[in-house]
Design a protein around this motif. Structure first.
Motif, PDB file in Angstrom:
ATOM      1  N   PHE A  59       0.983   4.253  -2.529  1.00  0.00           N
ATOM      2  CA  PHE A  59       0.566   5.643  -2.644  1.00  0.00           C
ATOM      3  C   PHE A  59       1.504   6.492  -2.666  1.00  0.00           C
ATOM      4  O   PHE A  59       1.217   7.453  -2.893  1.00  0.00           O
ATOM      5  CB  PHE A  59       0.310   5.649  -1.125  1.00  0.00           C
ATOM      6  CG  PHE A  59      -1.216   5.065  -0.870  1.00  0.00           C
ATOM      7  CD1 PHE A  59      -2.506   5.426  -1.521  1.00  0.00           C
ATOM      8  CD2 PHE A  59      -1.629   4.681   0.493  1.00  0.00           C
ATOM      9  CE1 PHE A  59      -3.598   4.640  -1.494  1.00  0.00           C
ATOM     10  CE2 PHE A  59      -2.332   4.590   1.115  1.00  0.00           C
ATOM     11  CZ  PHE A  59      -3.700   4.467  -0.390  1.00  0.00           C
ATOM     12  N   ASP A  60       2.700   6.050  -3.321  1.00  0.00           N
ATOM     13  CA  ASP A  60       4.104   6.622  -3.471  1.00  0.00           C
ATOM     14  C   ASP A  60       4.015   7.594  -4.773  1.00  0.00           C
ATOM     15  O   ASP A  60       3.621   7.252  -5.800  1.00  0.00           O
ATOM     16  CB  ASP A  60       5.314   5.700  -3.304  1.00  0.00           C
ATOM     17  CG  ASP A  60       6.727   6.231  -3.227  1.00  0.00           C
ATOM     18  OD1 ASP A  60       6.435   7.291  -2.559  1.00  0.00           O
ATOM     19  OD2 ASP A  60       7.807   6.003  -4.456  1.00  0.00           O
ATOM     20  N   ALA A  61       4.290   8.750  -3.959  1.00  0.00           N
ATOM     21  CA  ALA A  61       4.375   9.921  -5.224  1.00  0.00           C
ATOM     22  C   ALA A  61       2.644  10.188  -5.964  1.00  0.00           C
ATOM     23  O   ALA A  61       2.554  10.598  -6.417  1.00  0.00           O
ATOM     24  CB  ALA A  61       5.176   9.779  -6.047  1.00  0.00           C
ATOM     25  N   ALA A  62       1.533   9.651  -5.859  1.00  0.00           N
ATOM     26  CA  ALA A  62       0.163   9.859  -5.587  1.00  0.00           C
ATOM     27  C   ALA A  62       0.144  11.507  -5.454  1.00  0.00           C
ATOM     28  O   ALA A  62       0.645  12.037  -4.646  1.00  0.00           O
ATOM     29  CB  ALA A  62      -1.110   8.919  -5.268  1.00  0.00           C
ATOM     30  N   PRO A  63      -0.726  12.506  -7.121  1.00  0.00           N
ATOM     31  CA  PRO A  63      -0.654  13.410  -6.888  1.00  0.00           C
ATOM     32  C   PRO A  63      -1.167  13.403  -6.128  1.00  0.00           C
ATOM     33  O   PRO A  63      -2.628  13.651  -5.768  1.00  0.00           O
ATOM     34  CB  PRO A  63      -0.779  13.546  -7.697  1.00  0.00           C
ATOM     35  CG  PRO A  63      -1.670  12.518  -8.416  1.00  0.00           C
ATOM     36  CD  PRO A  63      -0.594  11.431  -7.864  1.00  0.00           C
ATOM     37  N   ASN A  64      -0.488  15.348  -4.893  1.00  0.00           N
ATOM     38  CA  ASN A  64      -2.301  15.540  -4.202  1.00  0.00           C
ATOM     39  C   ASN A  64      -3.142  14.592  -2.876  1.00  0.00           C
ATOM     40  O   ASN A  64      -4.089  14.547  -2.772  1.00  0.00           O
ATOM     41  CB  ASN A  64      -3.154  16.076  -5.281  1.00  0.00           C
ATOM     42  CG  ASN A  64      -3.530  17.349  -3.788  1.00  0.00           C
ATOM     43  OD1 ASN A  64      -3.264  18.267  -3.006  1.00  0.00           O
ATOM     44  ND2 ASN A  64      -4.840  18.343  -4.939  1.00  0.00           N
ATOM     45  N   LEU A  65      -2.118  13.768  -2.682  1.00  0.00           N
ATOM     46  CA  LEU A  65      -2.772  12.567  -1.831  1.00  0.00           C
ATOM     47  C   LEU A  65      -1.913  13.164  -0.749  1.00  0.00           C
ATOM     48  O   LEU A  65      -0.681  12.820  -0.290  1.00  0.00           O
ATOM     49  CB  LEU A  65      -2.439  11.454  -2.199  1.00  0.00           C
ATOM     50  CG  LEU A  65      -3.033   9.994  -1.467  1.00  0.00           C
ATOM     51  CD1 LEU A  65      -3.921   9.937  -1.236  1.00  0.00           C
ATOM     52  CD2 LEU A  65      -2.481   8.861  -1.799  1.00  0.00           C
ATOM     53  N   ILE A  66      -2.800  13.305   0.768  1.00  0.00           N
ATOM     54  CA  ILE A  66      -3.033  13.416   2.216  1.00  0.00           C
ATOM     55  C   ILE A  66      -2.791  11.952   3.226  1.00  0.00           C
ATOM     56  O   ILE A  66      -4.003  12.112   2.558  1.00  0.00           O
ATOM     57  CB  ILE A  66      -3.742  14.721   2.302  1.00  0.00           C
ATOM     58  CG1 ILE A  66      -2.834  16.727   1.965  1.00  0.00           C
ATOM     59  CG2 ILE A  66      -3.197  14.923   4.370  1.00  0.00           C
ATOM     60  CD1 ILE A  66      -4.212  17.109   2.219  1.00  0.00           C
ATOM     61  N   LEU A  67      -2.180  11.818   3.735  1.00  0.00           N
ATOM     62  CA  LEU A  67      -1.841  10.893   4.149  1.00  0.00           C
ATOM     63  C   LEU A  67      -1.794  10.986   6.045  1.00  0.00           C
ATOM     64  O   LEU A  67      -1.143  11.602   5.849  1.00  0.00           O
ATOM     65  CB  LEU A  67      -0.942   9.230   3.914  1.00  0.00           C
ATOM     66  CG  LEU A  67      -0.940   8.903   2.468  1.00  0.00           C
ATOM     67  CD1 LEU A  67      -0.271   7.955   2.297  1.00  0.00           C
ATOM     68  CD2 LEU A  67      -2.370   8.606   2.338  1.00  0.00           C
ATOM     69  N   THR A  68      -2.687  10.535   6.385  1.00  0.00           N
ATOM     70  CA  THR A  68      -2.601  11.070   7.793  1.00  0.00           C
ATOM     71  C   THR A  68      -3.277   9.516   8.990  1.00  0.00           C
ATOM     72  O   THR A  68      -3.792   8.664   7.984  1.00  0.00           O
ATOM     73  CB  THR A  68      -3.608  12.187   8.827  1.00  0.00           C
ATOM     74  OG1 THR A  68      -4.753  11.599   7.918  1.00  0.00           O
ATOM     75  CG2 THR A  68      -3.349  13.114   7.952  1.00  0.00           C
ATOM     76  N   PRO A  69      -2.552   8.883  10.125  1.00  0.00           N
ATOM     77  CA  PRO A  69      -2.891   7.961  10.717  1.00  0.00           C
ATOM     78  C   PRO A  69      -3.825   7.423  11.442  1.00  0.00           C
ATOM     79  O   PRO A  69      -3.758   7.757  12.818  1.00  0.00           O
ATOM     80  CB  PRO A  69      -1.651   7.721  11.128  1.00  0.00           C
ATOM     81  CG  PRO A  69      -1.229   9.212  11.914  1.00  0.00           C
ATOM     82  CD  PRO A  69      -2.416   9.702  10.572  1.00  0.00           C
ATOM     83  N   THR A 120       0.887  -1.325   0.245  1.00  0.00           N
ATOM     84  CA  THR A 120       0.018  -0.037  -0.540  1.00  0.00           C
ATOM     85  C   THR A 120       0.303   1.106   0.038  1.00  0.00           C
ATOM     86  O   THR A 120       0.253   2.215  -0.841  1.00  0.00           O
ATOM     87  CB  THR A 120      -0.908   0.449   1.186  1.00  0.00           C
ATOM     88  OG1 THR A 120      -1.482  -1.257   1.230  1.00  0.00           O
ATOM     89  CG2 THR A 120      -2.075   1.244   1.208  1.00  0.00           C
ATOM     90  N   ALA A 121       2.089   1.098   0.773  1.00  0.00           N
ATOM     91  CA  ALA A 121       2.771   2.361   0.399  1.00  0.00           C
ATOM     92  C   ALA A 121       3.292   2.492  -0.537  1.00  0.00           C
ATOM     93  O   ALA A 121       3.279   3.686  -1.229  1.00  0.00           O
ATOM     94  CB  ALA A 121       4.273   2.160   1.897  1.00  0.00           C
ATOM     95  N   LEU A 122       3.827   1.462  -0.899  1.00  0.00           N
ATOM     96  CA  LEU A 122       4.481   1.413  -2.634  1.00  0.00           C
ATOM     97  C   LEU A 122       3.647   2.428  -3.526  1.00  0.00           C
ATOM     98  O   LEU A 122       3.696   3.332  -4.554  1.00  0.00           O
ATOM     99  CB  LEU A 122       5.562   0.306  -3.327  1.00  0.00           C
ATOM    100  CG  LEU A 122       6.006   0.076  -2.554  1.00  0.00           C
ATOM    101  CD1 LEU A 122       6.444  -1.343  -3.191  1.00  0.00           C
ATOM    102  CD2 LEU A 122       7.404   0.582  -3.404  1.00  0.00           C
TER     103      LEU A 122
END
Ligand SMILES: O=C(O)[C@H](O)COP(=O)(O)O
Length: 312
Positions: A272-282, A268-270
């Motif tokens: 999401f990596d460098a997907a444009p305008n994506l904010i991730l919070t835990p 999942t980290a791979l």
């Protein structure tokens, strides 16, 4: 004799209140050590959890004296409700106690995603002055669409309305005659809402009905340039399809606080990596200093009352 096991973090003042009346074992790392937790819970009358403790299968089998599960939050998908019901174990969520925290997170995310100016620090320190690239959009007059229009969504809606946004929602469980629809565009179908919303915010629990609800087809039905915010549960959204929509530029951005696997696994980290305008919070949208106090106090009160009632 042990009364209460608390397996995830909880406000100290609420814990102290419980300790004054009950024998409490508090260890916020226990959720990650299921065998040890099983051993402790086998002697306890109550268990207090957040979203990481799996209250099902082996844990419930070990919990022979368990009478109450206090949930420091509202989502119940980590708890086997049928098994608890069959055993007479009460499950008590902290209904409403973190809604303001979630609402403020969603509004902040919507503004950041639409405006798109808040990630310029690095470019500026390199000497750039990227004004044209950073001409963003206003929230006012845009449409905020809610999938699920329960109490948390309505807390978001009132704040969005104060910003001049139009409010639209799809919630098949709320009758059309319910007064909460006043001033809200009510959509009969999910597709209708998806086609209308500039900002789409998800506010449904994870159930058999909602798992995979926002899949590739749903994402492709969204307005071009819309943004998506998920503070509900990861299993509702197809993460790979979202990344594809972001990379293709069909959607302009997304903020995700919840994930199919938490913490993120390597794949999942791979993804999401460098997907444009994506904010991730835990999984933090519902947790602020204030909401942690409210959620903890409500859960402590719920558990205290249930234990006293059952003993009486
Ligand atoms: O269900 C909830 O309310 C959210 O998951 C936040 O609560 P939690 O931090 O206890 O999971």
């Amino acid at each position: 004799m042990l009364d209460i096991v608390v397996s995830e973090f909880m406000d100290e003042a609420a814990l102290d209140g419980l300790r004054s009346e009950f024998e409490v074992h508090y260890d916020p790392t226990l959720a990650d050590r299921p065998r040890e937790l099983e051993l402790l819970v086998s002697a306890a009358r109550a268990l207090i959890v957040r979203n990481r403790t799996r209250v099902q299968g082996p844990l419930l089998a070990a919990a022979r004296r368990l009478e109450v599960v206090g949930r420091l939050g509202v989502g119940l998908d980590n708890i086997d409700l049928d098994a608890c019901r069959a055993r007479g174990i009460e499950v008590l969520p902290a209904t409403g106690a973190n809604a303001v925290a979630v609402a403020e997170y969603v509004i902040a995310a919507a503004l950041v995603l639409l405006r798109g100016v808040f990630a310029a620090t690095d470019a500026m320190l390199e000497g750039q002055w990227p004004r044209e690239r950073l001409v963003g959009r206003e929230a006012a007059r845009r449409r905020m669409g809610f999938v699920g229009f329960g109490s948390t969504a309505r807390q978001v809606a009132s704040r969005a309305a104060a910003l001049g946004m139009r409010i639209a929602a799809y919630d098949p469980h709320l009758p059309a005659t319910d007064p909460v629809w006043q001033g809200v565009e009510r959509h009969e179908t999910l597709e209708g809402l998806l086609a209308a919303a500039d900002v789409l915010s998800l506010h449904v629990p994870l159930t058999a009905e909602t798992r995979g609800l926002i899949d590739a087809t749903a994402l492709s039905a969204m307005r071009p340039g819309a943004v998506l915010i998920n503070t509900s549960r990861g299993g509702i959204l197809d993460e790979a399809a979202l990344v594809e929509a972001l990379r293709a530029g069909r959607l302009a951005g997304a903020a995700l606080d919840v994930f199919a696997t938490e913490p993120l696994d390597r794949d999942t980290a791979l993804l999401f990596d460098a997907a444009p305008n994506l904010i991730l919070t835990p999984h933090i949208a519902g947790v602020t200093v204030e909401s942690n106090e409210r959620v903890s106090a409500m859960t402590a009160a719920n558990v205290r009352k249930a234990l006293k009632r059952k003993r009486a």
